[in-house]
Every structure is written in structure tokens, then in C-alpha cells.
Design an enzyme around this catalytic site. Structure first.
Site, PDB file in Angstrom:
ATOM      1  N   GLN A 144       0.690  -1.167   0.405  1.00 43.55           N
ATOM      2  CA  GLN A 144      -0.318  -0.335  -0.012  1.00 43.55           C
ATOM      3  C   GLN A 144       0.993   1.470  -0.032  1.00 43.55           C
ATOM      4  O   GLN A 144       0.951   1.947   1.363  1.00 43.55           O
ATOM      5  CB  GLN A 144      -1.058   0.022   1.527  1.00 43.55           C
ATOM      6  CG  GLN A 144      -1.342  -1.126   1.139  1.00 43.55           C
ATOM      7  CD  GLN A 144      -2.940  -0.798   2.177  1.00 43.55           C
ATOM      8  OE1 GLN A 144      -3.781   0.218   2.356  1.00 43.55           O
ATOM      9  NE2 GLN A 144      -3.426  -2.141   2.693  1.00 43.55           N
ATOM     10  N   LYS A 146       0.935  -8.803 -16.537  1.00 42.39           N
ATOM     11  CA  LYS A 146      -0.381  -8.961 -15.217  1.00 42.39           C
ATOM     12  C   LYS A 146      -1.111  -7.475 -14.752  1.00 42.39           C
ATOM     13  O   LYS A 146      -1.079  -7.016 -15.009  1.00 42.39           O
ATOM     14  CB  LYS A 146       0.648  -9.966 -14.249  1.00 42.39           C
ATOM     15  CG  LYS A 146      -0.274  -9.381 -12.711  1.00 42.39           C
ATOM     16  CD  LYS A 146       0.376 -10.375 -11.731  1.00 42.39           C
ATOM     17  CE  LYS A 146       0.537  -9.436 -10.339  1.00 42.39           C
ATOM     18  NZ  LYS A 146       1.002  -9.945  -9.438  1.00 42.39           N
TER      19      LYS A 146
END
Ligand code: R5P
Length: 328
Positions: free
Chosen positions: A100, A197
């Protein structure tokens, strides 16, 4: 055992085996302290020896349960500071919340920065970490950070079995890790391939393209962590469909949360190699589900050497000479 009285190593309750390994390497006894839980789940850390003026290293990975471990670390730092420790150094082999590290959308926090602030505010003087999710996380701390890489240890491991790996292709499971994978491919004299991805949710990812050729080759994935294992398991299926001969995966931090072990056990991945930044090798659940498929490499000596260097005010950079860098 030689006595280094000015250096103390303490351990979080879930990082004891790594801390003991570090102590063995350095030649000190593990510091006397205890972490107690009150009935309402509040944490109390009690240091049971004199630390006045000493360099105190607290070995504690903020792995799951992340918030419990984080609180224990903050309380440990406060406890040592109030006991008049000289320097308090947080040795955080795995730093939870590291992913994060930016605002991906409006009205979201940058929790990694807030955690770095909390650690500093608690009284920490310095941080020693391994393979932070991204190199720039060092800048989140307003105190010095010594940032090590376990890639040295992984490289030694794969070099020792280079012949057995045959026609080898190092595959970066996402574009963020390309630089690291490229360096490893160079050092192992292997080809490089990259997967594009897309993360759909915390536990779901989708592979879109493969850049490079894996056909008939041994594929080695290299990443900073395996968390839900979605990235690496879907990537393994993806390369097998494209003709890979065998798949091995290496990652520094074995977070292995949720059903990661079941997914890895059922996957075409032949071997999962991680470092002991989080103690999973002695985890009975991991042993039962993955058995010999799981191999843990040891960072005790690497961390021990860094601790000695910090204590003796010597450069830590020498330990970084042969690494593949960090994810960006
Ligand atoms: C992503 O940027 C990370 O480096 C890892 O690839 C990812 O966090 C692994 O997570 P999971 O195992 O849950 O797919």
C-alpha cells in the site's frame, strides 16, 4: 559464547527462530524479554535485562497477523526507548503493508508511509529490512534504512544447481520485477521472459501476454513475495500452456496466506524456494501441504553480518555487492 555486551538482539514472538539464528551467527544470547497478552488482547512487552546505552536490535517481521505483529514492534520500541537503550534498530525482515505504497485511486490511504511514520514516532532510530516491496519505500522513513537483498542467497542456491536446471528462462511474473529478473537471468546465464499481469482483486490476477520464449525450457519465477499465490500459480499454468518443461519459483517472503499452500500444492510448480524472513519452514500446515516441494533458504547470517556492521559503524553496502536489486 563471546560476549558483546553493547549489542542486544530481541525477538518478536513470531520471529524467534530467525532471531535465534542471527544470535548464533553473531555469538550473542537472545535478549531477555517477554511479550504478554492481556485477556482483552492488549499487548505488553517486558524487557528483563539492562539495556541502558546499548544498541538494541528488535527482530520482528510484520507478517500475518500483521496488525498484532506491528503493535508488538511499536510497543517493543517504546519499551526499549523508555528503558534508556542507546539506539533502537527495528530489524524488519518482512514489512507488511508495503504494497500500500501509493494512491491507486481517489480517497485511499498510503498506509506504508503511515506505518513508517508510526515506527519512527515510537522512537526507532534505524531500520534494517530485506527486499522491501519497492526500493523507494526506504524514503518513507525519516530515519536511516539499511536495505538488504536476499537475491545473493538465491543466486548462490541456483548457481550450485545450474547444470541440473538445463535450458533456463527466468520469468518476471509482472512488469514491476523485470529489472530484478533481468539481473538474475544475466548472472545465471539464462534467457529472460516477462508476463504482463493484471490484478483484478487482492486474490485474483490475470495473465495477458508473455514476452519471450519458454518452450522446452525450465522456467524460474522470481518475485519479492508469495502471498495468496495467485500470481505465481496462474503464471505457472500460463507458461506450461506455452510449452515450458518445468517450473520453479523463488520469492523472498513466504507470506502464504489463505489457501496459498493448497493452490501451490496443486499447481504445476515443482519447487517453491523462499527465504526465512517469515518462519514457514517449521509451520506444520506448510509442511503437511507442501512437504518437499517447499524449500527455505536462510537469511540469518546475512542479517547477522548487517547487525554487526551497524553496531561497529561499518559499511553495510559491502553486503549488497552481488544482488539483483529490488522491485520498482
Ligand atoms: C506484486 O506486485 C508482488 O510483488 C507479488 O507479485 C504479489 O504481491 C504476490 O501476491 P499474490 O501471491 O497474492 O498473487
Amino acid at each position: 559464547m563471546a560476549k558483546i555486551d553493547t549489542l542486544k538482539v530481541f525477538s518478536g514472538i513470531r520471529s524467534t527462530s530467525l532471531a535465534k539464528g542471527i544470535c548464533k551467527h553473531i555469538g550473542v544470547e537472545l535478549g531477555l524479554a517477554e511479550t504478554l497478552l492481556f485477556p482483552d488482547s492488549e499487548v505488553l512487552v517486558k524487557v528483563n535485562e539492562d539495556v541502558r546505552g546499548r544498541d538494541c536490535f528488535v527482530v520482528l517481521s510484520t507478517c500475518p497477523p500483521v496488525n498484532d505483529n506491528l503493535m508488538e514492534l511499536l510497543i517493543y520500541i517504546d519499551c526499549l526507548k523508555r528503558a534508556s537503550a542507546g539506539q533502537v534498530i527495528a530489524v524488519i525482515p518482512y514489512f507488511g503493508y508495503a504494497r500500500q505504497d501509493r494512491k491507486n485511486e481517489g480517497r485511499t490511504p498510503i498506509t506504508a508511509k503511515m506505518i513508517a511514520n508510526l515506527i519512527t514516532a515510537a522512537g526507532c532510530d534505524r531500520v534494517l529490512a530485506i527486499d522491501l516491496h519497492a526500493a523507494q519505500l526506504q524514503g518513507f522513513f525519516d530515519i536511516p534504512v539499511d536495505h538488504l537483498s536476499a537475491s545473493t542467497i538465491f543466486l548462490e542456491h541456483f548457481e550450485s544447481r545450474r547444470e541440473e536446471l538445463g535450458d533456463l528462462c527466468v520469468v518476471s511474473p509482472d512488469v514491476g520485477n523485470v529489472k530484478v529478473a533481468e539481473k538474475i537471468a544475466d548472472l545465471l546465464n539464462a534467457d529472460l521472459a516477462i508476463i504482463n499481469k493484471r490484478r483484478i482483486s487482492g486474490s485474483e490476477v490475470k495473465q495477458r501476454n508473455l514476452i519471450g520464449d519458454v518452450s522446452g525450457k525450465t522456467v524460474l519465477f522470481f518475485d519479492d513475495m508469495i502471498s495468496t499465490a495467485s500470481t505465481v500459480v496462474t503464471a505457472a499454468e500460463f507458461v506450461m500452456e506455452r510449452g515450458a518443461k518445468r517450473v520453479l519459483t523463488a520469492a523472498t517472503h513466504p507470506v502464504l496466506c489463505g489457501s496459498a499452500c493448497e493452490k501451490l500444492a496443486k499447481s504445476p510448480i515443482e519447487q517453491i524456494i523462499c527465504a526465512n524472513t517469515i518462519d514457514r519452514g517449521s509451520d506444520l500446515d506448510v509442511q503437511a501441504k507442501l512437504g518437499d516441494k517447499y524449500l527455505e533458504l536462510n537469511v540469518d547470517n546475512l542479517l547477522g553480518d548487517a547487525i554487526l556492521r551497524i553496531h561497529n559503524k561499518r559499511s553495510v553496502s559491502e553486503l549488497l555487492r552481488r544482488t539483483a536489486g529490488t522491485k520498482r
